[in-house]
Design a protein around this motif. Structure first.
Motif, PDB file in Angstrom:
ATOM      1  N   THR A  45       0.829  -1.198   0.000  1.00 12.77           N
ATOM      2  CA  THR A  45       0.000   0.000   0.000  1.00 12.77           C
ATOM      3  C   THR A  45       0.865   1.250   0.000  1.00 12.77           C
ATOM      4  O   THR A  45       1.721   1.431   0.866  1.00 12.77           O
ATOM      5  CB  THR A  45      -0.913   0.009   1.241  1.00 12.77           C
ATOM      6  OG1 THR A  45      -1.692  -1.180   1.258  1.00 12.77           O
ATOM      7  CG2 THR A  45      -1.826   1.228   1.223  1.00 12.77           C
ATOM      8  N   GLY A  46       0.663   2.092  -1.004  1.00 14.08           N
ATOM      9  CA  GLY A  46       1.426   3.335  -1.102  1.00 14.08           C
ATOM     10  C   GLY A  46       2.879   3.132  -1.472  1.00 14.08           C
ATOM     11  O   GLY A  46       3.677   4.073  -1.428  1.00 14.08           O
ATOM     12  N   GLY A  47       3.227   1.900  -1.837  1.00 17.62           N
ATOM     13  CA  GLY A  47       4.626   1.613  -2.150  1.00 17.62           C
ATOM     14  C   GLY A  47       4.801   0.963  -3.497  1.00 17.62           C
ATOM     15  O   GLY A  47       4.008   1.169  -4.421  1.00 17.62           O
ATOM     16  N   VAL A  48       5.798   0.124  -3.592  1.00 18.33           N
ATOM     17  CA  VAL A  48       6.177  -0.471  -4.869  1.00 18.33           C
ATOM     18  C   VAL A  48       5.273  -1.653  -5.210  1.00 18.33           C
ATOM     19  O   VAL A  48       4.780  -2.360  -4.339  1.00 18.33           O
ATOM     20  CB  VAL A  48       7.654  -0.934  -4.818  1.00 18.33           C
ATOM     21  CG1 VAL A  48       7.814  -2.097  -3.843  1.00 18.33           C
ATOM     22  CG2 VAL A  48       8.146  -1.342  -6.212  1.00 18.33           C
ATOM     23  N   HIS A  49       5.064  -1.832  -6.520  1.00 20.08           N
ATOM     24  CA  HIS A  49       4.394  -3.022  -7.045  1.00 20.08           C
ATOM     25  C   HIS A  49       5.363  -3.629  -8.048  1.00 20.08           C
ATOM     26  O   HIS A  49       5.694  -3.002  -9.056  1.00 20.08           O
ATOM     27  CB  HIS A  49       3.086  -2.641  -7.745  1.00 20.08           C
ATOM     28  CG  HIS A  49       2.107  -1.933  -6.842  1.00 20.08           C
ATOM     29  ND1 HIS A  49       1.232  -2.588  -6.019  1.00 20.08           N
ATOM     30  CD2 HIS A  49       1.903  -0.604  -6.621  1.00 20.08           C
ATOM     31  CE1 HIS A  49       0.510  -1.716  -5.351  1.00 20.08           C
ATOM     32  NE2 HIS A  49       0.904  -0.489  -5.692  1.00 20.08           N
ATOM     33  N   ARG A  50       5.846  -4.819  -7.763  1.00 16.34           N
ATOM     34  CA  ARG A  50       6.880  -5.418  -8.592  1.00 16.34           C
ATOM     35  C   ARG A  50       6.494  -6.839  -8.976  1.00 16.34           C
ATOM     36  O   ARG A  50       5.910  -7.580  -8.186  1.00 16.34           O
ATOM     37  CB  ARG A  50       8.214  -5.444  -7.839  1.00 16.34           C
ATOM     38  CG  ARG A  50       9.395  -5.886  -8.726  1.00 16.34           C
ATOM     39  CD  ARG A  50      10.710  -5.963  -7.964  1.00 16.34           C
ATOM     40  NE  ARG A  50      10.732  -7.093  -7.058  1.00 16.34           N
ATOM     41  CZ  ARG A  50      10.668  -6.995  -5.744  1.00 16.34           C
ATOM     42  NH1 ARG A  50      10.528  -5.807  -5.154  1.00 16.34           N
ATOM     43  NH2 ARG A  50      10.697  -8.066  -4.976  1.00 16.34           N
ATOM     44  N   SER A  75      12.436  -8.639 -13.873  1.00 16.91           N
ATOM     45  CA  SER A  75      11.859  -8.056 -12.673  1.00 16.91           C
ATOM     46  C   SER A  75      11.458  -6.632 -13.008  1.00 16.91           C
ATOM     47  O   SER A  75      12.308  -5.791 -13.309  1.00 16.91           O
ATOM     48  CB  SER A  75      12.858  -8.071 -11.509  1.00 16.91           C
ATOM     49  OG  SER A  75      12.277  -7.509 -10.352  1.00 16.91           O
ATOM     50  N   VAL A  76      10.150  -6.330 -12.986  1.00 18.37           N
ATOM     51  CA  VAL A  76       9.637  -5.060 -13.492  1.00 18.37           C
ATOM     52  C   VAL A  76       8.627  -4.488 -12.502  1.00 18.37           C
ATOM     53  O   VAL A  76       7.864  -5.226 -11.874  1.00 18.37           O
ATOM     54  CB  VAL A  76       8.984  -5.247 -14.875  1.00 18.37           C
ATOM     55  CG1 VAL A  76       8.476  -3.914 -15.417  1.00 18.37           C
ATOM     56  CG2 VAL A  76       9.976  -5.878 -15.856  1.00 18.37           C
ATOM     57  N   GLU A  77       8.618  -3.151 -12.382  1.00 14.90           N
ATOM     58  CA  GLU A  77       7.670  -2.488 -11.508  1.00 14.90           C
ATOM     59  C   GLU A  77       6.489  -1.933 -12.313  1.00 14.90           C
ATOM     60  O   GLU A  77       6.570  -1.810 -13.541  1.00 14.90           O
ATOM     61  CB  GLU A  77       8.350  -1.361 -10.736  1.00 14.90           C
ATOM     62  CG  GLU A  77       9.411  -1.858  -9.761  1.00 14.90           C
ATOM     63  CD  GLU A  77      10.036  -0.720  -8.978  1.00 14.90           C
ATOM     64  OE1 GLU A  77       9.669   0.451  -9.223  1.00 14.90           O
ATOM     65  OE2 GLU A  77      10.904  -0.997  -8.122  1.00 14.90           O
ATOM     66  N   GLY A  78       5.420  -1.585 -11.592  1.00 16.19           N
ATOM     67  CA  GLY A  78       4.251  -0.994 -12.240  1.00 16.19           C
ATOM     68  C   GLY A  78       3.460  -0.176 -11.239  1.00 16.19           C
ATOM     69  O   GLY A  78       3.773  -0.158 -10.039  1.00 16.19           O
ATOM     70  N   THR A  79       2.430   0.501 -11.716  1.00 15.94           N
ATOM     71  CA  THR A  79       1.608   1.326 -10.826  1.00 15.94           C
ATOM     72  C   THR A  79       0.665   0.490  -9.973  1.00 15.94           C
ATOM     73  O   THR A  79       0.069   0.995  -9.026  1.00 15.94           O
ATOM     74  CB  THR A  79       0.784   2.330 -11.644  1.00 15.94           C
ATOM     75  OG1 THR A  79      -0.030   1.609 -12.587  1.00 15.94           O
ATOM     76  CG2 THR A  79       1.692   3.286 -12.385  1.00 15.94           C
ATOM     77  N   GLY A  80       0.527  -0.744 -10.334  1.00 16.11           N
ATOM     78  CA  GLY A  80      -0.293  -1.688  -9.576  1.00 16.11           C
ATOM     79  C   GLY A  80       0.158  -3.094  -9.886  1.00 16.11           C
ATOM     80  O   GLY A  80       1.042  -3.305 -10.737  1.00 16.11           O
ATOM     81  N   SER A  81      -0.429  -4.095  -9.239  1.00 15.34           N
ATOM     82  CA  SER A  81       0.002  -5.482  -9.434  1.00 15.34           C
ATOM     83  C   SER A  81      -0.172  -5.932 -10.878  1.00 15.34           C
ATOM     84  O   SER A  81       0.739  -6.509 -11.484  1.00 15.34           O
ATOM     85  CB  SER A  81      -0.800  -6.402  -8.507  1.00 15.34           C
ATOM     86  OG  SER A  81      -0.575  -6.073  -7.164  1.00 15.34           O
ATOM     87  N   VAL A  82      -1.333  -5.662 -11.469  1.00 20.98           N
ATOM     88  CA  VAL A  82      -1.595  -6.097 -12.842  1.00 20.98           C
ATOM     89  C   VAL A  82      -0.711  -5.336 -13.824  1.00 20.98           C
ATOM     90  O   VAL A  82      -0.176  -5.919 -14.786  1.00 20.98           O
ATOM     91  CB  VAL A  82      -3.085  -5.921 -13.190  1.00 20.98           C
ATOM     92  CG1 VAL A  82      -3.347  -6.237 -14.661  1.00 20.98           C
ATOM     93  CG2 VAL A  82      -3.957  -6.806 -12.305  1.00 20.98           C
ATOM     94  N   ASP A  83      -0.537  -4.044 -13.578  1.00 17.10           N
ATOM     95  CA  ASP A  83       0.334  -3.247 -14.446  1.00 17.10           C
ATOM     96  C   ASP A  83       1.754  -3.794 -14.414  1.00 17.10           C
ATOM     97  O   ASP A  83       2.428  -3.880 -15.455  1.00 17.10           O
ATOM     98  CB  ASP A  83       0.313  -1.785 -13.993  1.00 17.10           C
ATOM     99  CG  ASP A  83       1.059  -0.872 -14.952  1.00 17.10           C
ATOM    100  OD1 ASP A  83       0.756  -0.902 -16.157  1.00 17.10           O
ATOM    101  OD2 ASP A  83       1.957  -0.137 -14.487  1.00 17.10           O
ATOM    102  N   ALA A  84       2.228  -4.177 -13.235  1.00 19.96           N
ATOM    103  CA  ALA A  84       3.572  -4.753 -13.114  1.00 19.96           C
ATOM    104  C   ALA A  84       3.673  -6.067 -13.890  1.00 19.96           C
ATOM    105  O   ALA A  84       4.685  -6.345 -14.551  1.00 19.96           O
ATOM    106  CB  ALA A  84       3.913  -4.978 -11.640  1.00 19.96           C
ATOM    107  N   ILE A  85       2.627  -6.867 -13.839  1.00 20.42           N
ATOM    108  CA  ILE A  85       2.615  -8.149 -14.559  1.00 20.42           C
ATOM    109  C   ILE A  85       2.682  -7.916 -16.071  1.00 20.42           C
ATOM    110  O   ILE A  85       3.496  -8.542 -16.785  1.00 20.42           O
ATOM    111  CB  ILE A  85       1.343  -8.950 -14.187  1.00 20.42           C
ATOM    112  CG1 ILE A  85       1.419  -9.430 -12.741  1.00 20.42           C
ATOM    113  CG2 ILE A  85       1.150 -10.135 -15.136  1.00 20.42           C
ATOM    114  CD1 ILE A  85       0.105  -9.989 -12.221  1.00 20.42           C
TER     115      ILE A  85
END
Length: 522
Positions: free
Chosen positions: A411-416, A431-441
């Motif tokens: 919450t309020g942090g990284v989604h990787r 290994s990639v980050e995103g604005t949310g879990s699905v975006d990271a996927i």
């Protein structure tokens, strides 16, 4: 002591079914029914062929009186009985309530056991005999059909029970009920009770003897059948075994035991058994008492099979595990419940039922995915299997496959997303980050395949209900004026999302006819 022996095989005596769902059943704490619900249940019982319907306790309230009276007016075939204590006012009220029935009955009772006489009635045995003579005579002057019951008969000394029964018959009782009021008896004891009373009471052949068993020790049905084998020809029972404390003998169990085991129980009833399932549902709804899943005859699991061995036997011959047909009690069909105990045979039959004819390899893969899913969720529905197989068939030739995935969200942090894909047989890990879990996927997939198709649509819905339902993910991708859709069903929403995206991307590859990695870059 007399040894219990079955009646001669040639004896096909009728056993009369006396239903007391509307009286004894309604006495269950919390089971009070409305006037309309009582009328509906009585109509079902009448249509089902119940011989006697005990419609209520008329003296208990104006509502009870009105219900009994209205049921009496409406009844087409059944005898309608009203219950009355051994009190003149009770008997008069019951007589008034059933007088409009084509065939009415007054059912009056008095306690006979020492513990009841000492602590509840505070009467002597001689005083009880006088009460029986007076009240049964009064009831018989009002109506021809009178039933007398010895409350707590199974804890009453046989000598006194014989005296009471003799007095009741002399006073005009046409039915004698010797109830196991507190569920105390055993089948052998109950058999012996009826055998001794019937044998020792003069003119016992002038009355029909009745059993009425409570289920406090779980022996109500067994005791009822024991009484029938000893000479009783009326069984008092309720739909679903509804009743005070642990309930009464269940009507559906008594009736189907007699129907199914004619070899050991050479009797018959007038019940149309195909009405049993509906009666069970209506009573359960009216009383707000759910039927336990493993309830005999009418429970949800009564004709359901999940074990692979049982399912295999059922598919070969239903008689391997079912001693009666579901249709005989008004249930549409047997249910082969698909779960972790199901075997290949049942799964293959289920696929055929759903319209699938898979090759050996596809079947083995689909079966393994089914078993994996069954380990994750309690119930695997047809819709789950359809989604699973459609997904399996659609991805059988995929050139890009999900090998492993780990998603970290805060919450309020990284989604990787840490993801490993198999691309044309070679693993690639990112290994990639995103604005949310699905975006990271989705970013991880695009990074691994070195392509960036436009996401036109993304959606998720549940295949079936519940928190363990499969998630069905939908993805639509566009690239170079081509639009394709991908779907995937998984118990985990994020995994379903990843596989749906890959499903769509693989379809783009098929249309493009190019190498997997970077195929869409241009």
């Amino acid at each position: 002591m007399t040894t219990e022996t079955p009646a001669p095989q040639g004896n096909t005596d009728q056993v009369f079914i006396f239903d007391t769902t509307l009286r004894d059943g309604e006495q269950s704490p919390g089971a009070t029914m409305t006037h309309q619900e009582k009328l509906q249940i009585a109509e079902i019982l009448d249509a089902m062929g119940v011989d006697i319907i005990e419609a209520g306790f008329p003296i208990a309230s104006n509502g009870d009186f009105e219900a009994v009276a209205e049921i009496a007016r409406r009844s087409k075939k059944s005898v309608i009985a009203g219950l009355a204590r051994a009190i003149i006012a009770d008997i008069d009220r019951a007589g008034e309530a059933v007088r409009h029935a084509q065939r009415g009955r007054i059912h009056t009772f008095v306690s006979t056991s020492p513990i009841h006489l000492a602590h509840q009635m505070k009467k002597t045995e001689d005083e009880v005999i006088e009460i029986i003579t007076k009240t049964v005579t009064h009831a018989r002057n009002l109506i021809d059909d009178v039933e007398w019951s010895a409350m707590d008969a199974t804890r009453t000394p046989t000598e006194f029970l014989v005296r009471c029964t003799e007095a009741a018959i002399k006073a005009g009782a046409t039915t004698i009920n010797l109830p196991d009021t507190v569920g105390y008896s055993t089948p052998q004891d109950y058999y012996q009770l009826f055998h001794d009373v019937i044998e020792r009471v003069p003119d016992s052949d002038k009355a029909i003897f009745s059993v009425h068993c409570h289920n406090d020790l779980g022996m109500a049905v067994a005791n009822s059948i024991a009484g029938v084998r000893a000479g009783a020809r009326q069984v008092e029972c309720t739909i679903n075994g509804l009743g005070e404390r642990a309930g009464n003998a269940a009507l559906e169990e008594i009736v189907m035991a007699i129907r199914t085991r004619g070899d050991a129980l050479p009797y018959h009833t007038g019940i149309e058994t195909t009405h049993l399932a509906r009666a069970s549902k209506v009573v359960a709804a009216a009383a707000n008492f759910p039927v336990q899943y493993n309830k005999a005859i009418v429970g949800k699991n009564a004709f359901a099979h999940e074990s692979g061995i049982h399912q295999d036997g059922m598919l070969k011959n239903a008689e391997t595990y079912e001693i009666m047909t579901p249709e005989s009690v008004g249930i549409k069909s047997t249910s082969l419940v698909m779960g972790k105990h199901s075997g290949r045979h049942a799964f293959k039959e289920k696929l055929k039922e759903l319209g699938y004819d898979l090759g050996d390899n596809q079947f083995q893969e689909a079966f393994q995915r089914f078993k994996d899913l069954a380990d994750k969720k309690k119930h695997v529905y047809d819709a789950d299997i359809v989604a699973l197989v459609d997904d399996e068939v659609g991805s059988a030739s995929d050139r890009i496959r999900l090998v492993d995935m780990e998603v970290v969200s805060k919450t309020g942090g990284v989604h990787r997303c840490d993801m490993t894909l198999s691309i044309d047989g070679e693993n690639s890990t990112v290994s990639v980050e995103g604005t949310g879990s699905v975006d990271a996927i989705f970013n991880a997939i695009k990074t691994a395949v070195k392509a960036d198709p436009h996401l036109v649509l993304y959606g998720v819905d549940a295949v079936t209900g519940g928190t363990d339902a499969q998630a069905n993910a939908h993805v639509r991708l566009e690239m170079n004026n081509r639009i394709v859709s991908g779907n995937a069903a998984e118990a985990d929403t994020l995994v379903a999302s990843a596989r749906a995206y890959l499903n769509a991307y693989n379809r783009l590859l098929v249309e493009r006819g190019a190498s997997a990695q970077g195929a869409l870059a241009g």
